[in-house]
Design a protein around this motif. Structure first.
Motif, PDB file in Angstrom:
ATOM      1  N   THR A 243      21.869  55.277  13.713  1.00 56.97           N
ATOM      2  CA  THR A 243      20.735  55.884  13.009  1.00 56.97           C
ATOM      3  C   THR A 243      20.868  55.700  11.506  1.00 56.97           C
ATOM      4  N   GLU A 244      22.077  55.903  10.985  1.00 55.84           N
ATOM      5  CA  GLU A 244      22.294  55.690   9.553  1.00 55.84           C
ATOM      6  C   GLU A 244      22.056  54.232   9.182  1.00 55.84           C
ATOM      7  N   SER A 245      22.502  53.312  10.009  1.00 54.75           N
ATOM      8  CA  SER A 245      22.278  51.896   9.730  1.00 54.75           C
ATOM      9  C   SER A 245      20.791  51.566   9.778  1.00 54.75           C
ATOM     10  N   SER A 246      20.064  52.172  10.709  1.00 52.83           N
ATOM     11  CA  SER A 246      18.621  51.935  10.792  1.00 52.83           C
ATOM     12  C   SER A 246      17.905  52.467   9.560  1.00 52.83           C
ATOM     13  N   LEU A 247      18.289  53.665   9.115  1.00 53.05           N
ATOM     14  CA  LEU A 247      17.658  54.235   7.916  1.00 53.05           C
ATOM     15  C   LEU A 247      17.957  53.383   6.682  1.00 53.05           C
ATOM     16  N   SER A 248      19.195  52.925   6.572  1.00 54.32           N
ATOM     17  CA  SER A 248      19.537  52.066   5.434  1.00 54.32           C
ATOM     18  C   SER A 248      18.815  50.732   5.521  1.00 54.32           C
ATOM     19  N   PHE A 249      18.644  50.216   6.719  1.00 53.14           N
ATOM     20  CA  PHE A 249      17.914  48.965   6.890  1.00 53.14           C
ATOM     21  C   PHE A 249      16.453  49.127   6.484  1.00 53.14           C
ATOM     22  N   LEU A 250      15.879  50.298   6.744  1.00 55.77           N
ATOM     23  CA  LEU A 250      14.483  50.556   6.377  1.00 55.77           C
ATOM     24  C   LEU A 250      14.310  50.880   4.894  1.00 55.77           C
ATOM     25  N   GLY A 251      15.413  51.096   4.190  1.00 51.46           N
ATOM     26  CA  GLY A 251      15.334  51.357   2.756  1.00 51.46           C
ATOM     27  C   GLY A 251      15.287  52.813   2.367  1.00 51.46           C
ATOM     28  N   ILE A 252      15.465  53.741   3.317  1.00 53.49           N
ATOM     29  CA  ILE A 252      15.432  55.163   2.988  1.00 53.49           C
ATOM     30  C   ILE A 252      16.767  55.832   3.314  1.00 53.49           C
ATOM     31  N   GLY A 253      17.811  55.047   3.466  1.00 51.53           N
ATOM     32  CA  GLY A 253      19.135  55.584   3.739  1.00 51.53           C
ATOM     33  C   GLY A 253      20.020  55.495   2.508  1.00 51.53           C
ATOM     34  N   ILE A 254      21.152  54.846   2.644  1.00 51.55           N
ATOM     35  CA  ILE A 254      22.065  54.646   1.521  1.00 51.55           C
ATOM     36  C   ILE A 254      21.397  53.740   0.491  1.00 51.55           C
ATOM     37  N   GLN A 255      21.475  54.137  -0.773  1.00 50.01           N
ATOM     38  CA  GLN A 255      20.821  53.404  -1.846  1.00 50.01           C
ATOM     39  C   GLN A 255      21.857  52.716  -2.735  1.00 50.01           C
ATOM     40  N   PRO A 256      21.527  51.515  -3.265  1.00 49.97           N
ATOM     41  CA  PRO A 256      22.430  50.861  -4.207  1.00 49.97           C
ATOM     42  C   PRO A 256      22.650  51.751  -5.433  1.00 49.97           C
ATOM     43  N   PRO A 257      23.825  51.696  -6.075  1.00 48.86           N
ATOM     44  CA  PRO A 257      24.915  50.722  -5.885  1.00 48.86           C
ATOM     45  C   PRO A 257      25.835  51.023  -4.711  1.00 48.86           C
ATOM     46  N   ASP A 258      25.620  52.142  -3.996  1.00 47.06           N
ATOM     47  CA  ASP A 258      26.397  52.376  -2.774  1.00 47.06           C
ATOM     48  C   ASP A 258      26.005  51.337  -1.729  1.00 47.06           C
ATOM     49  N   VAL A 259      26.876  51.152  -0.765  1.00 46.63           N
ATOM     50  CA  VAL A 259      26.633  50.124   0.239  1.00 46.63           C
ATOM     51  C   VAL A 259      27.091  50.635   1.594  1.00 46.63           C
ATOM     52  N   SER A 260      26.328  50.310   2.619  1.00 45.17           N
ATOM     53  CA  SER A 260      26.698  50.604   3.998  1.00 45.17           C
ATOM     54  C   SER A 260      26.437  49.352   4.824  1.00 45.17           C
ATOM     55  N   TRP A 261      26.894  49.374   6.065  1.00 44.95           N
ATOM     56  CA  TRP A 261      26.699  48.199   6.911  1.00 44.95           C
ATOM     57  C   TRP A 261      25.217  47.932   7.156  1.00 44.95           C
ATOM     58  N   GLY A 262      24.438  48.975   7.360  1.00 47.38           N
ATOM     59  CA  GLY A 262      23.009  48.778   7.552  1.00 47.38           C
ATOM     60  C   GLY A 262      22.323  48.223   6.320  1.00 47.38           C
ATOM     61  N   LEU A 263      22.734  48.673   5.142  1.00 48.80           N
ATOM     62  CA  LEU A 263      22.158  48.153   3.899  1.00 48.80           C
ATOM     63  C   LEU A 263      22.538  46.697   3.689  1.00 48.80           C
ATOM     64  N   MET A 264      23.758  46.321   4.063  1.00 48.23           N
ATOM     65  CA  MET A 264      24.170  44.922   3.945  1.00 48.23           C
ATOM     66  C   MET A 264      23.332  44.023   4.841  1.00 48.23           C
TER      67      MET A 264
END
Length: 331
Positions: A243-264
């Protein structure tokens, strides 16, 4: 005084128990240690090693990479995985010349920083409420179950999308949202276990002797329900991480400059044809972690269940077959 003739002679004296010889097997055999059972299951052992490496990398990796996860070098942009550019160039670089290996290590810490607290919070709160409601029953159980039904009526991902869209996206908000959304899973499981155990004889005996309800729940119900709750938590860890990876993939999860696997994965999707390693490698990390957690959860469920633990002692070819004799005969 008794007559010496009435005393039993040496021949008729009762036999004493034979002394235990060194190395002889005791009539009461202890169950095998958990690491011995884990060693007999290669799939579960490999899954445990992978998860241990992921957690060690997440906890200690940031101490060694320094700022390499955010250090930019445009001259090294989109370098493919190679040994020619040092250790941190082993998995290539992204469009800004940042080391993919260093970013994977940094993202592992971020992903676990979100998934582990969310699972622990929902596990503690949901299990406590569920066992309390299941033990007492009545209006307490009705209120707890109706509250769980209300939360479960909304999809977890949809709740997270709406809340994070209204409020600012961030790791803390994601943890709080996912923890609240997953509480009903543990509440319903703990309620079912507690409601079934409250009518057992040992619980009735403790209640008869005046043991407080909280002590009965903590000492008698919790140890029996804990293996099931831990298995659910292991599987729920996979769901929360995805779920966290999906949210980061959609752009509403972890925000740069932080990084997660979904954001990558999200940042590398537009370079799939030219620089596949930017998106594929974090995707592989997500798959390996979730599959390992699922395999280990299935093993833990068998290892912590006294009625099913004997299956792990069988040869691998016979585990899937239905045993024709009882576990005592097999042992």
């Amino acid at each position: 005084m008794t007559d010496p003739a009435d005393r039993p002679s040496d021949d008729t004296a009762p036999e004493t128990a034979p002394e235990a010889t060194p190395g002889a097997a005791s009539p009461r055999t202890r169950p095998p240690r958990w690491w011995l059972l884990l060693g007999r299951d290669r799939g579960a052992a490999v899954a445990a090693v992978i998860l241990a490496l992921v957690f060690l990398i997440a906890l200690l990796g940031r101490l060694f990479i320094g700022d390499r996860a955010i250090r930019q070098d445009l001259r090294a942009s989109l370098r493919p995985p190679s040994l020619d550019h040092g250790f941190y160039g082993l998995l290539g670089t992204d469009v800004l010349g940042r080391s993919v290996l260093a970013r994977l290590i940094e993202a592992a810490g971020t992903t676990l920083y979100v998934a582990v607290p969310a699972v622990l919070c929902s596990l503690l709160i949901g299990s406590a409420l569920g066992m309390w409601a299941g033990y007492h029953g009545g209006w307490r159980e009705n209120i707890a179950m109706r509250a769980a039904d209300v939360i479960l009526s909304f999809p977890s991902l949809l709740i997270a999308v709406v809340v994070l869209y209204v409020f600012s996206p961030g790791a803390l908000n994601i943890v709080l949202i996912l923890a609240v959304a997953r509480i009903p899973v543990y509440l319903r499981t703990a309620r079912a276990e507690s409601a079934e155990l409250r009518s057992r004889l040992f619980v009735d005996a403790a209640r008869t002797f005046g043991t407080p309800s909280r002590n009965i729940i903590y000492r008698h119900i919790l140890p029996i329900a804990l293996p099931t709750l831990l298995t659910v938590a292991t599987l729920d860890f996979c769901f929360v991480m995805l779920t966290e990876s999906s949210l980061s993939f959609l752009g509403i999860g972890i925000q740069p400059p932080d990084v997660s696997w979904g954001l990558m994965v999200a940042q590398g999707r537009q370079y799939l044809q030219t620089a596949w390693w930017i998106a594929v490698l974090p995707g592989i990390a997500i798959v390996l972690t979730t599959v390992s957690a699922t395999v280990l959860a299935a093993w833990v469920r068998l290892a912590t269940d006294p009625a099913q633990r004997w299956r792990l002692t069988l040869p691998k070819k016979r585990r899937g077959a239905r045993a024709a004799v009882s576990p005592e005969v097999i042992a």
